[in-house]
Write an enzyme that holds these catalytic residues in place. Structure first.
Site, PDB file in Angstrom:
ATOM      1  N   PHE A  62       1.197  -1.261  -0.070  1.00  0.00           N
ATOM      2  CA  PHE A  62       0.044   0.098  -0.033  1.00  0.00           C
ATOM      3  C   PHE A  62       0.623   1.028  -0.139  1.00  0.00           C
ATOM      4  O   PHE A  62       0.518   2.344   0.916  1.00  0.00           O
ATOM      5  CB  PHE A  62      -1.299   0.236   1.083  1.00  0.00           C
ATOM      6  CG  PHE A  62      -2.259   0.684   1.135  1.00  0.00           C
ATOM      7  CD1 PHE A  62      -2.999   1.192  -0.204  1.00  0.00           C
ATOM      8  CD2 PHE A  62      -2.513   1.949   1.729  1.00  0.00           C
ATOM      9  CE1 PHE A  62      -3.806   1.426   0.011  1.00  0.00           C
ATOM     10  CE2 PHE A  62      -3.535   2.087   1.830  1.00  0.00           C
ATOM     11  CZ  PHE A  62      -4.343   3.265   0.841  1.00  0.00           C
TER      12      PHE A  62
ATOM     13  N   LYS B 162       7.748  -5.103 -12.655  1.00  0.00           N
ATOM     14  CA  LYS B 162       7.862  -5.411 -13.331  1.00  0.00           C
ATOM     15  C   LYS B 162       7.784  -7.206 -13.464  1.00  0.00           C
ATOM     16  O   LYS B 162       8.843  -8.021 -14.314  1.00  0.00           O
ATOM     17  CB  LYS B 162       8.997  -4.698 -13.813  1.00  0.00           C
ATOM     18  CG  LYS B 162       9.342  -3.680 -14.497  1.00  0.00           C
ATOM     19  CD  LYS B 162      10.372  -2.634 -15.097  1.00  0.00           C
ATOM     20  CE  LYS B 162      11.420  -2.493 -13.860  1.00  0.00           C
ATOM     21  NZ  LYS B 162      11.208  -1.182 -12.521  1.00  0.00           N
TER      22      LYS B 162
ATOM     23  N   GLU C 282      -0.617  -4.897 -17.125  1.00  0.00           N
ATOM     24  CA  GLU C 282      -0.734  -3.905 -18.337  1.00  0.00           C
ATOM     25  C   GLU C 282       0.726  -2.977 -17.811  1.00  0.00           C
ATOM     26  O   GLU C 282       1.018  -2.071 -18.198  1.00  0.00           O
ATOM     27  CB  GLU C 282      -1.651  -3.002 -18.786  1.00  0.00           C
ATOM     28  CG  GLU C 282      -1.757  -1.494 -19.531  1.00  0.00           C
ATOM     29  CD  GLU C 282      -1.610  -2.162 -20.698  1.00  0.00           C
ATOM     30  OE1 GLU C 282      -2.380  -2.332 -20.947  1.00  0.00           O
ATOM     31  OE2 GLU C 282      -0.347  -1.673 -21.318  1.00  0.00           O
TER      32      GLU C 282
ATOM     33  N   VAL D 187       4.579  -2.208 -18.148  1.00  0.00           N
ATOM     34  CA  VAL D 187       6.009  -1.390 -19.536  1.00  0.00           C
ATOM     35  C   VAL D 187       4.770   0.368 -18.935  1.00  0.00           C
ATOM     36  O   VAL D 187       3.377   0.149 -19.464  1.00  0.00           O
ATOM     37  CB  VAL D 187       5.349  -1.596 -20.184  1.00  0.00           C
ATOM     38  CG1 VAL D 187       6.802  -1.356 -21.169  1.00  0.00           C
ATOM     39  CG2 VAL D 187       6.341  -3.379 -20.687  1.00  0.00           C
TER      40      VAL D 187
ATOM     41  N   GLY E 299      12.827  14.092  -8.196  1.00  0.00           N
ATOM     42  CA  GLY E 299      12.330  12.547  -7.414  1.00  0.00           C
ATOM     43  C   GLY E 299      11.789  11.502  -8.599  1.00  0.00           C
ATOM     44  O   GLY E 299      11.793  10.248  -8.797  1.00  0.00           O
TER      45      GLY E 299
ATOM     46  N   GLU F 129      17.069   8.106  -8.199  1.00  0.00           N
ATOM     47  CA  GLU F 129      17.286   7.459  -6.835  1.00  0.00           C
ATOM     48  C   GLU F 129      18.651   8.169  -6.721  1.00  0.00           C
ATOM     49  O   GLU F 129      19.588   8.477  -7.490  1.00  0.00           O
ATOM     50  CB  GLU F 129      17.221   6.358  -6.813  1.00  0.00           C
ATOM     51  CG  GLU F 129      15.469   5.884  -6.622  1.00  0.00           C
ATOM     52  CD  GLU F 129      15.044   4.566  -6.968  1.00  0.00           C
ATOM     53  OE1 GLU F 129      15.298   3.538  -5.595  1.00  0.00           O
ATOM     54  OE2 GLU F 129      14.416   3.628  -8.092  1.00  0.00           O
TER      55      GLU F 129
ATOM     56  N   LYS G 297      11.981  -3.805 -19.305  1.00  0.00           N
ATOM     57  CA  LYS G 297      10.770  -3.723 -19.876  1.00  0.00           C
ATOM     58  C   LYS G 297      10.903  -4.744 -21.315  1.00  0.00           C
ATOM     59  O   LYS G 297      10.074  -5.191 -21.866  1.00  0.00           O
ATOM     60  CB  LYS G 297      10.470  -2.191 -19.886  1.00  0.00           C
ATOM     61  CG  LYS G 297      10.169  -1.760 -18.905  1.00  0.00           C
ATOM     62  CD  LYS G 297      10.572  -0.940 -18.519  1.00  0.00           C
ATOM     63  CE  LYS G 297       9.848   0.275 -17.399  1.00  0.00           C
ATOM     64  NZ  LYS G 297      10.330   1.569 -16.661  1.00  0.00           N
TER      65      LYS G 297
ATOM     66  N   GLY H 214       4.353   7.288 -12.218  1.00  0.00           N
ATOM     67  CA  GLY H 214       2.942   8.197 -11.532  1.00  0.00           C
ATOM     68  C   GLY H 214       2.009   7.594 -10.976  1.00  0.00           C
ATOM     69  O   GLY H 214       1.595   6.500 -11.063  1.00  0.00           O
TER      70      GLY H 214
END
Lengths: 346, 346
Positions: B10, B130, B154, B157, B211, B214, B229, B326
């Site tokens: 979460f 992934k 979905e 990638v 951001g 990293e 990917k 995002g």
């Protein structure tokens, strides 16, 4: 069981579809579980064939290539010649009517009447014709629904590039607040060539030589072709009820080499941009030349390529770039609707 | 009937999905016929909640925002606390497990074991991880099939940009011979900034401040993130059985301002390009910095945006441009899989 097709119209697009069904029969069956036969073809100029067990696609393509007509297709027991489009729609055993006639975009005919007849006779329709979708989407989609049949329209915008299926299927759940697109390949080609230094007239001539532009290029260069696609996108994707006279329209004929150069200096590019925006007062739409900044994904779309951006509340802006025309590309646009009808996903 | 979800993990993505389900409950029900409730959340750090009738999403988000934990969620009759991820997967009444744990990309764990447990317990999985897709696609997709459940991937990638659904659904029937993409937003942002005059180190620092990158940027800048990917695209879209060590990989750390300038003079742009090609000898794949010409639709993809081109035998090259990450975008990637499971289209 093979999906039975009747082709109404047998020009470039119909032949493109027939070639795909012939050449890709094995992979379509093995990988997509899709099998089709063409039981009827009815074309105003080339003649008409019907056989309830299916026509020999290879022979159909051969005689069409060699003679420009379907007359030379060999007689076989059960073959019926000479049915017009409505007889073919009503009397054939086709599951789906492939509506690909040459249609008057001002009236949407004969495509609209063909769709109506098909739906009333319990047959699906797939079409790449803009006319019936731009002019009669609410009526025809409701008629299909009422008759329990499907209406595939993927090819009516950007040919086989899935401009309609992506927002309806892959972006479902999003509110699409804005659509922006380059929906006419001819004008985008002309603008690309003007950036390379040609005048408008030189670029148009080149587009005509390549077959991108017609002898009378009005429909493309004055933005009418894009306008019809705007009406389709607004009504199908945004559930608006826009008519063509509600879309502002301006073509590219006024653009000069100076305009092109000025945009370049500003770090921008002229594009014949289709814009559809959902606002407080409903959906507003336009087609007009706009200078767009180079970091917009639409700015990099050159030559006859098309593109569309969907501005989504959840997924953000999603842009799709691809062909907007072509024999095989538009043939594919019909195939993908057929595959989805067969899957029960349309 | 509402689709019952158990969220394993979460963090940002899970909260993004919960926010969407809360804020868009009405339009999702009315327009997509989709209704969901969250019956369980199990997070290693934040704690665990289960209620067979569903949790109050608004309260869940509130206590998480205010306390960083699920502990403060109010007691109600029937509420169970403290189940670990496997108890939640096995004992809850969820239809679908939303697998969004922090997963070690080297081993794919714990996500792979979570997927296995879900399938063996007759539950669907949707994930944006992934790991399980890149490392265990053949095994897990077969396990889902055998158990009659669905696996939505979905988001693995390009987050909510439908990079996997488009070739599988909207381009079905095409042979896809080549895939080219910009699959890592951080490196694309760095390259964009280097074109604006920054050095690699300056651009990386800026990416870290925003951001995008990293503290240890290795996974992005050395091409590992894009590599995973690539494996997913090759195996899911091209039905290859590629492993990660079969993908050539080179990062962007060696690029200098001189390289950038030289590309500019050639009318090109450096991109960290993922390439997958189907040839006589199978599928070959790589991730490496490539100078691409400005008229390639991928060249115009700037900042942290991602893009992928599918080269199709029928539809031609089709390019998709959109977000690659995002909170809301990845939340949507899970939602679109859920909607399609509910429709029976996955």
């Amino acid at each position: 069981m093979a999906h039975k097709l009747a082709l109404i119209g047998f020009g470039t697009v119909g032949q493109g579809l027939a070639e795909i069904l012939l050449e890709k029969a094995d992979p379509l069956r093995e990988e997509e579980g899709f099998e089709a036969k063409i039981v009827a073809i009815s074309d105003m100029m080339k003649g008409s064939l019907y056989h309830p067990d299916g026509l020999d696609i290879r022979k159909v393509l051969e005689v069409t290539r060699e003679t420009g007509s379907l007359e030379g297709y060999p007689d076989t027991p059960g073959l019926i010649r000479g049915w017009d489009s409505f007889e073919t729609i009503e009397k054939s055993n086709a599951d789906t009517i492939v509506e690909i006639t040459f249609t008057d975009i001002k009236t949407g005919q004969p495509a609209i009447d063909h769709c109506r007849a098909a739906f009333e006779n319990g047959k699906n329709v797939v079409t790449s014709n803009k006319g019936p979708v731009a002019l009669a989407y609410p009526e025809l989609s409701e008629l299909a629904r009422k008759n329990g049949v499907k209406w595939g329209i993927e090819g009516s915008v950007m040919s086989g590039t899935p401009a309609l299926r992506i927002p309806r299927v892959s972006l479902a759940g999003n509110e699409i607040k804005e659509i922006r697109g380059i929906l006419n390949g001819t004008t985008n080609y002309i603008l690309t060539k003007m950036e390379e230094g040609l005048t408008y007239d030189e670029a148009l001539k080149k587009a005509q030589e390549l077959g991108y532009a017609e002898a009378d290029p009005t429909s493309d260069v004055e933005g009418y072709d894009a306008l019809y696609k705007v009406v389709i996108l607004a009504n199908v994707i945004m559930k608006a009820s826009l008519t063509r006279d509600q879309v502002e329209r301006k073509g590219i004929t006024g653009l000069t080499p100076d305009d092109i150069e000025q945009a370049r200096q500003e770090g921008k590019r002229w594009k014949l941009l289709a814009e559809i925006k959902k606002g407080q007062d409903g959906v507003r739409a336009s087609v007009s030349p706009v200078k767009i900044p180079l970091d917009d994904p639409l700015a990099g779309v050159t030559d006859a390529t098309n593109a569309v951006t969907y501005v989504c509340d959840l997924a953000g802006p999603v842009t799709l770039v691809g062909a907007g025309a072509g024999r095989t590309e538009t043939g594919f646009s019909l195939l993908i609707d057929l595959i989805n009808i067969e899957r029960g996903h349309l």
